[in-house]
Write an enzyme that holds these catalytic residues in place. Structure first.
Site, PDB file in Angstrom:
ATOM      1  NE  ARG A  55      47.248  42.615  42.794  1.00  0.00           N
ATOM      2  CZ  ARG A  55      46.647  42.529  41.607  1.00  0.00           C
ATOM      3  NH1 ARG A  55      47.359  42.255  40.513  1.00  0.00           N
ATOM      4  NH2 ARG A  55      45.363  42.704  41.490  1.00  0.00           N
ATOM      5  CB  THR A 110      42.194  47.071  37.963  1.00  0.00           C
ATOM      6  OG1 THR A 110      42.528  45.915  38.744  1.00  0.00           O
ATOM      7  CG2 THR A 110      42.381  46.764  36.492  1.00  0.00           C
ATOM      8  CG  PHE A 119      39.231  43.545  28.972  1.00  0.00           C
ATOM      9  CD1 PHE A 119      40.502  43.052  29.255  1.00  0.00           C
ATOM     10  CD2 PHE A 119      38.224  43.361  29.919  1.00  0.00           C
ATOM     11  CE1 PHE A 119      40.771  42.381  30.428  1.00  0.00           C
ATOM     12  CE2 PHE A 119      38.492  42.684  31.102  1.00  0.00           C
ATOM     13  CZ  PHE A 119      39.767  42.191  31.355  1.00  0.00           C
ATOM     14  CD  GLU A 124      52.079  36.605  36.422  1.00  0.00           C
ATOM     15  OE1 GLU A 124      52.639  37.523  37.054  1.00  0.00           O
ATOM     16  OE2 GLU A 124      50.839  36.516  36.334  1.00  0.00           O
ATOM     17  NE  ARG A 141      47.391  49.021  37.791  1.00  0.00           N
ATOM     18  CZ  ARG A 141      47.015  47.773  37.968  1.00  0.00           C
ATOM     19  NH1 ARG A 141      46.276  47.438  39.021  1.00  0.00           N
ATOM     20  NH2 ARG A 141      47.352  46.832  37.098  1.00  0.00           N
ATOM     21  CE  LYS A 149      49.589  46.205  32.725  1.00  0.00           C
ATOM     22  NZ  LYS A 149      48.106  46.125  32.888  1.00  0.00           N
TER      23      LYS A 149
HETATM   24  P1  GDP Z   1      45.114  43.698  37.586  1.00  0.00           P
HETATM   25  O1  GDP Z   1      45.481  42.415  38.292  1.00  0.00           O
HETATM   26  O2  GDP Z   1      44.869  44.849  38.542  1.00  0.00           O
HETATM   27  O3  GDP Z   1      46.112  44.088  36.509  1.00  0.00           O
HETATM   28  O4  GDP Z   1      43.706  43.484  36.859  1.00  0.00           O
HETATM   29  P2  GDP Z   1      43.021  42.260  36.072  1.00  0.00           P
HETATM   30  O5  GDP Z   1      43.800  40.989  36.294  1.00  0.00           O
HETATM   31  O6  GDP Z   1      41.576  42.283  36.403  1.00  0.00           O
HETATM   32  O7  GDP Z   1      43.153  42.677  34.540  1.00  0.00           O
HETATM   33  C1  GDP Z   1      44.364  42.527  33.831  1.00  0.00           C
HETATM   34  C2  GDP Z   1      44.573  43.756  32.956  1.00  0.00           C
HETATM   35  O8  GDP Z   1      43.565  43.773  31.957  1.00  0.00           O
HETATM   36  C3  GDP Z   1      44.439  45.093  33.662  1.00  0.00           C
HETATM   37  O9  GDP Z   1      45.606  45.494  34.357  1.00  0.00           O
HETATM   38  C4  GDP Z   1      44.142  46.017  32.497  1.00  0.00           C
HETATM   39  O10 GDP Z   1      45.321  46.373  31.772  1.00  0.00           O
HETATM   40  C5  GDP Z   1      43.263  45.122  31.625  1.00  0.00           C
HETATM   41  N1  GDP Z   1      41.839  45.373  31.882  1.00  0.00           N
HETATM   42  C6  GDP Z   1      41.110  45.015  32.978  1.00  0.00           C
HETATM   43  N2  GDP Z   1      39.836  45.431  32.864  1.00  0.00           N
HETATM   44  C7  GDP Z   1      39.758  46.062  31.657  1.00  0.00           C
HETATM   45  C8  GDP Z   1      38.698  46.722  30.954  1.00  0.00           C
HETATM   46  O11 GDP Z   1      37.551  46.811  31.416  1.00  0.00           O
HETATM   47  N3  GDP Z   1      39.017  47.251  29.735  1.00  0.00           N
HETATM   48  C9  GDP Z   1      40.264  47.172  29.189  1.00  0.00           C
HETATM   49  N4  GDP Z   1      40.500  47.702  27.990  1.00  0.00           N
HETATM   50  N5  GDP Z   1      41.287  46.554  29.820  1.00  0.00           N
HETATM   51  C10 GDP Z   1      41.034  46.026  31.043  1.00  0.00           C
END
Ligand code: GDP
Length: 140
Positions: A87, A93, A59, A128, A104, A11
């Site tokens: 993962r 996350t 968000f 994807e 991370r 990213k």
């Molecule tokens: P991942 O699968 O671990 O990437 O997590 P998710 O699928 O839940 O969320 C996708 C992406 O959205 C995350 O990797 C973050 O970049 C973003 N994101 C998730 N939760 C938040 C949040 O609470 N605030 C903000 N600004 N971004 C978030």
């Protein structure tokens, strides 16, 4: 266990800090092979489509703005059980909850600016990968 492909994004928070190689070193040390890789500037339309599943989340706007704020590196990774393996090496996350040694934990700035994306299922990985690669761009 089967050899699988998964989709990864390094990213903008990572490309901005010149961390592509450092992230790739963690990926390769975990036994995953980078079989496709391209650095791109994501458009708003690409980011909105890619994260469409999150369009109702509060968000979403921030996420799309972040993912288009600078270059990203899109990747296809291959390895044993690659979806789950990646993962695991990505970590939680929220970097505050990520395990030691994960990408991370090592590099993420916040729950939003968290350095990498990885597919959450083999089905989503295929969808994807198709959004950003043709088979001609992948060599396993
Ligand atoms: P991942 O699968 O671990 O990437 O997590 P998710 O699928 O839940 O969320 C996708 C992406 O959205 C995350 O990797 C973050 O970049 C973003 N994101 C998730 N939760 C938040 C949040 O609470 N605030 C903000 N600004 N971004 C978030």
């Amino acid at each position: 266990m089967a050899v699988q492909r998964t989709f990864s994004i390094i990213k903008p928070d990572a490309t901005e800090r010149n961390l592509t190689g450092a992230v790739n070193a963690v990926i390769e040390k975990a036994g995953l092979r980078i079989i496709g890789q391209r650095r791109i500037q994501m458009t708003q339309a690409q980011a909105e489509r890619f994260y469409g599943v999150h369009s109702e989340r509060p968000f979403f706007g921030e996420l799309v703005a972040f993912m288009t704020s600078g270059p990203v590196v899109v990747q296809v990774l291959e390895g044993e059980n690659a979806v789950a393996a990646y993962r695991e090496v990505m970590g939680a996350t929220n970097p505050a909850e990520a395990a030691d040694g994960t990408i991370r934990k090592l590099f993420a700035k916040s729950i939003g600016e968290n350095t990498v994306h990885g597919s959450d299922s083999e089905e989503n990985a295929a969808i994807e990968i198709e959004q950003f690669f043709t088979e001609a761009d992948i060599a396993g």
